[in-house]
Enzyme design. Structure first.
Site, PDB file in Angstrom:
ATOM      1  N   HIS A   1      43.660  45.788  44.671  1.00  0.00           N
ATOM      2  CA  HIS A   1      43.917  44.529  43.958  1.00  0.00           C
ATOM      3  C   HIS A   1      42.660  44.079  43.241  1.00  0.00           C
ATOM      4  O   HIS A   1      41.690  43.652  43.854  1.00  0.00           O
ATOM      5  CB  HIS A   1      44.386  43.435  44.918  1.00  0.00           C
TER       6      HIS A   1
ATOM      7  N   HIS B   1      43.916  38.396  39.716  1.00  0.00           N
ATOM      8  CA  HIS B   1      44.284  37.109  40.302  1.00  0.00           C
ATOM      9  C   HIS B   1      43.130  36.333  40.928  1.00  0.00           C
ATOM     10  O   HIS B   1      43.331  35.619  41.912  1.00  0.00           O
ATOM     11  CB  HIS B   1      45.403  37.299  41.335  1.00  0.00           C
TER      12      HIS B   1
ATOM     13  N   TYR C   1      40.776  37.148  42.797  1.00  0.00           N
ATOM     14  CA  TYR C   1      40.228  37.608  44.056  1.00  0.00           C
ATOM     15  C   TYR C   1      38.847  38.236  43.801  1.00  0.00           C
ATOM     16  O   TYR C   1      38.388  38.316  42.668  1.00  0.00           O
ATOM     17  CB  TYR C   1      41.195  38.583  44.740  1.00  0.00           C
TER      18      TYR C   1
ATOM     19  N   CYS D   1      63.323  29.620  40.219  1.00  0.00           N
ATOM     20  CA  CYS D   1      63.169  28.195  40.537  1.00  0.00           C
ATOM     21  C   CYS D   1      61.893  27.946  41.328  1.00  0.00           C
ATOM     22  O   CYS D   1      61.372  26.829  41.352  1.00  0.00           O
ATOM     23  CB  CYS D   1      64.378  27.696  41.324  1.00  0.00           C
TER      24      CYS D   1
ATOM     25  N   GLN E   1      61.514  27.516  44.362  1.00  0.00           N
ATOM     26  CA  GLN E   1      61.660  26.576  45.481  1.00  0.00           C
ATOM     27  C   GLN E   1      61.406  27.227  46.833  1.00  0.00           C
ATOM     28  O   GLN E   1      60.795  26.623  47.714  1.00  0.00           O
ATOM     29  CB  GLN E   1      63.060  25.944  45.456  1.00  0.00           C
TER      30      GLN E   1
ATOM     31  N   CYS F   1      64.567  31.759  49.953  1.00  0.00           N
ATOM     32  CA  CYS F   1      65.074  31.896  48.592  1.00  0.00           C
ATOM     33  C   CYS F   1      66.304  31.030  48.430  1.00  0.00           C
ATOM     34  O   CYS F   1      67.200  31.056  49.275  1.00  0.00           O
ATOM     35  CB  CYS F   1      65.420  33.354  48.293  1.00  0.00           C
TER      36      CYS F   1
ATOM     37  N   ALA G   1      76.625  25.137  46.469  1.00  0.00           N
ATOM     38  CA  ALA G   1      76.722  25.181  47.930  1.00  0.00           C
ATOM     39  C   ALA G   1      78.134  25.554  48.370  1.00  0.00           C
ATOM     40  O   ALA G   1      78.320  26.381  49.264  1.00  0.00           O
ATOM     41  CB  ALA G   1      76.326  23.825  48.524  1.00  0.00           C
TER      42      ALA G   1
ATOM     43  N   GLU H   1      88.005  22.219  43.597  1.00  0.00           N
ATOM     44  CA  GLU H   1      86.996  21.599  42.749  1.00  0.00           C
ATOM     45  C   GLU H   1      87.644  20.530  41.880  1.00  0.00           C
ATOM     46  O   GLU H   1      88.636  20.785  41.197  1.00  0.00           O
ATOM     47  CB  GLU H   1      86.322  22.657  41.881  1.00  0.00           C
TER      48      GLU H   1
END
Length: 645
Positions: free
Chosen positions: A165, A168, A170, A345, A347, A363, A394, A413
């Site tokens: 590596h 980034h 490092y 996303c 998240q 995820c 959901a 729905e």
């Protein structure tokens, strides 16, 4: 479509890979505190190998004992070999190949205050009188030797290849970049001197691995947001030196954690798909080396085009394999419509990694990530009819899990389409992939043979007709109203109606609420409104965004010229303006339209709840129907409920 190039084999020295797909080194927080491989990490890696991935790399693995932070893998001692061997054996048994990413973290090691930070030049610590010193030459010699020793252990542990590596921010990248490296000794100055430490590390690795084992190197294509940093021309010249020292493959990444360029390391949906491919292509052409393209490559057709056009020899497909570990198998079988799409996303992956509240990454699209063994679906012995009230992301997730387990879900729905607010979110700038993913999930539900009733709000009569054994309430949330004088005047609308195209606004627009949705409305209206003002009660906007999405949204918002008022509260709306209170001062701002974006409140489902109570039917409430939160939470709850019914 046949992805003939993507799924063609490639030979590098003595290693043959069955396809051109690489699972990159991604932080998971799954290693133990004392740096060992865990069964959780093995399960995570083998799920992607079983899913058809050609080459799996470990997440970063520390080579130097004094600079090995907790909760990261290490190979700085022989004691780590048995655990790493269990990992490689499992990947091989699953039909894959295993690579290890050798790492010296530099400033990133500061996550563990007991560890040594190895950097080229002194860095003052903000808010203190302390300065982190530049590394002594003796330390650099020890560290380079440690790379060689780590490589030797990697061979013993059964790895098929190694990645050095050198990107980034490092330690190696910091030495190579003139932005970070201000040394005046033989390890600083011109490119040859700045590359000296990296070449010593590469030569140490090469000396300790068999001739037939290939050596990858992760590099940054160039420095972003760092004035006077590395240019792509310098990177190309350095790659020539690395080739001579023994590197076979260039893994062309981008980004650093010392600036806003960190957005390129785990690129959110705001960045274009394949944004770094042209850099990889140029580096491939000018070095003549095998090259890996990286950066928002998340679809088989996209990957095939990159490879078929000769822009790269392999591709990194990372988060797309987090979202769907069967990505490769599905693509190779021509079942692309069944792939659960990553929407970048961030998240669960990046936000989950940096969050102290989340024990490991997850995820939004795949709550089983990191729980592969526990969440392995089991067929039910007692099939049930389950009404799912709500066809948002959901509700669709719950229906699919129920169907896979042998239950009989019925999705009802109230609206005319599936996807809910996740599809609506896709109307915001740069978020088209969210809408596509929501619609795709709906199509997957229909193809799975699940009964779907559109235009059907769940009422007592519907439940009476369907006679379910259990009910899942996933009716979501509706926009909150702003309860101030004038809140119902004709110039007032809400964020959902604006994004859905139900409300047309123009002229001078004031948006009440500076969270994610309010800011996305501001961007959406750029070019449609003559003037945009965002009013936020808190001390800053975007508090509900993850770090990397926040960088992108704020950059775009600032470019749009929108005015932002913080520590400001709307106290009244008039026919042609809004009264704002800020720091004890009252002012009236003229406007033509007001968009309310102050959040959402769970929709009422009392009728469903009452019916279920009266008829002793188990009723499960998930997602925004329970409490308005992120989509990550909603999908996780859907999965959990459907897994145990």
């Amino acid at each position: 479509m046949a992805f003939t190039t993507l799924f063609s084999p490639i030979r590098i020295r003595g290693l043959e890979l069955k396809n051109r797909v690489i699972l990159p080194a991604m932080g998971t927080k799954m290693p133990s505190e004392d740096r060992y491989v865990t069964q959780q990490l093995i399960d995570y890696q083998t799920a992607r190998a079983e899913g058809g991935c050609g080459l799996n790399f470990t997440e970063v693995c520390s080579v130097y004992g004094p600079a090995s932070p907790k909760n990261f893998l290490a190979i700085s001692d022989d004691k780590y070999i048995p655990g790493l061997k269990r990992l490689t054996d499992a990947i091989h048994e699953a039909g894959g190949k295993a690579g290890i990413q050798l790492w010296l973290g530099g400033l990133a090691v500061a996550s563990d205050p007991e560890q040594m930070i190895i950097i080229p030049s002194p860095v003052p610590v903000q808010g203190t009188e302390h300065t982190i010193p530049g590394a002594e030459i003796s330390t650099l010699k020890e560290a380079a030797k440690a790379f060689g020793e780590g490589a030797k252990r990697a061979v013993e542990a059964g790895f098929d290849t190694i990645e050095f590596h050198a990107g980034h921010n490092y330690t190696p990248h910091s030495f190579l970049s003139p932005f970070f490296n201000r040394r005046t000794d033989e390890y600083g100055g011109d490119l040859k001197n700045r590359a000296r430490f990296l070449i010593e590390c590469i030569e140490a690795i090469r000396r300790n691995i068999p001739d037939e084992m290939p050596l990858f190197m992760r590099i940054d294509a160039h420095d972003d947001y760092l004035e006077g940093g590395l240019t792509i021309e310098e990177v190309i010249e350095f790659c020539g030196m690395a080739k001579d020292a023994g590197v076979d493959v260039l893994d062309v990444s981008r980004g650093n954690f010392s600036s806003a360029a960190i957005k390129y390391e785990v690129p959110p949906i705001d960045l274009p798909r394949g944004f770094n491919v042209d850099n990889a292509s140029r580096i491939r052409k000018e070095t003549g080396m095998l090259t890996v393209a990286v950066g928002r490559i998340n679809a088989p057709a996209q990957a095939e085009e990159i490879l078929a056009d000769g822009k790269a020899d392999m591709v990194v497909i990372g988060r797309a394999q987090l979202a769907d570990p069967e990505f490769c198998n599905k693509a190779q079988a021509g079942q692309t419509e069944d792939i659960v799409q990553c929407v970048a996303c961030n998240q669960g992956c990046y936000d989950g990694f940096v969050s102290s509240e989340m024990p490991f990454i997850t995820c939004l699209r795949n709550p089983a990530l990191g729980r592969e063994a526990k969440y392995r679906l089991s067929a039910t012995d007692h099939p049930k009819k389950v009404v799912v009230a709500g066809g948002g992301i959901a509700g669709l997730e719950a229906a699919m899990i129920l169907k896979h387990r042998g239950h009989h879900p019925i999705v009802c729905e109230a609206g005319a389409t599936l996807g809910g607010q996740f599809a609506l979110a896709g109307e915001a700038p740069r978020k088209e992939e969210m809408k596509e993913a929501a619609l795709s999930r709906g199509e997957q539900v229909v193809r799975a043979g699940i009964e779907v009733r559109l235009g059907t709000p769940v009422t007592a009569s519907v439940l009476e007709e369907l006679q379910p054994d259990e009910v899942i309430v996933a009716v979501g949330a509706a926009p909150m109203e702003l309860k101030v004088p004038g809140g119902h005047l004709p110039l007032v609308t809400n964020s959902h109606d604006v994004l859905a195209g139900k409300s047309e606004v123009s002229g001078k627009v004031i948006i009440i609420g500076g969270g994610l949705v309010g800011l996305e409305v501001a961007e959406y209206l750029h070019g449609k409104a003559s003037e945009i003002t965002v009013v936020e009660m808190l001390d800053r906007v975007a508090k509900d965004l993850g770090d990397l999405r926040s960088i992108c949204v704020m950059e775009n918002l600032n470019a749009s010229g929108a005015q932002i008022l913080t520590d400001a509260k709307c106290v009244e709306i008039k026919e042609h303006g809004v009264v704002i209170e800020s720091k004890g001062q009252i002012a009236e701002y003229p406007c033509d339209s007001v968009v309310v974006a102050i959040g959402a409140r769970s929709r009422n489902f009392e009728t469903i709840n009452a019916y279920c109570e009266d008829h002793h039917i188990p009723c499960h409430v998930i997602g925004d129907a329970l409490r308005a939160r992120r989509a990550l939470n909603a999908v996780a709850e859907a999965h959990e409920v459907a897994r145990v019914i």
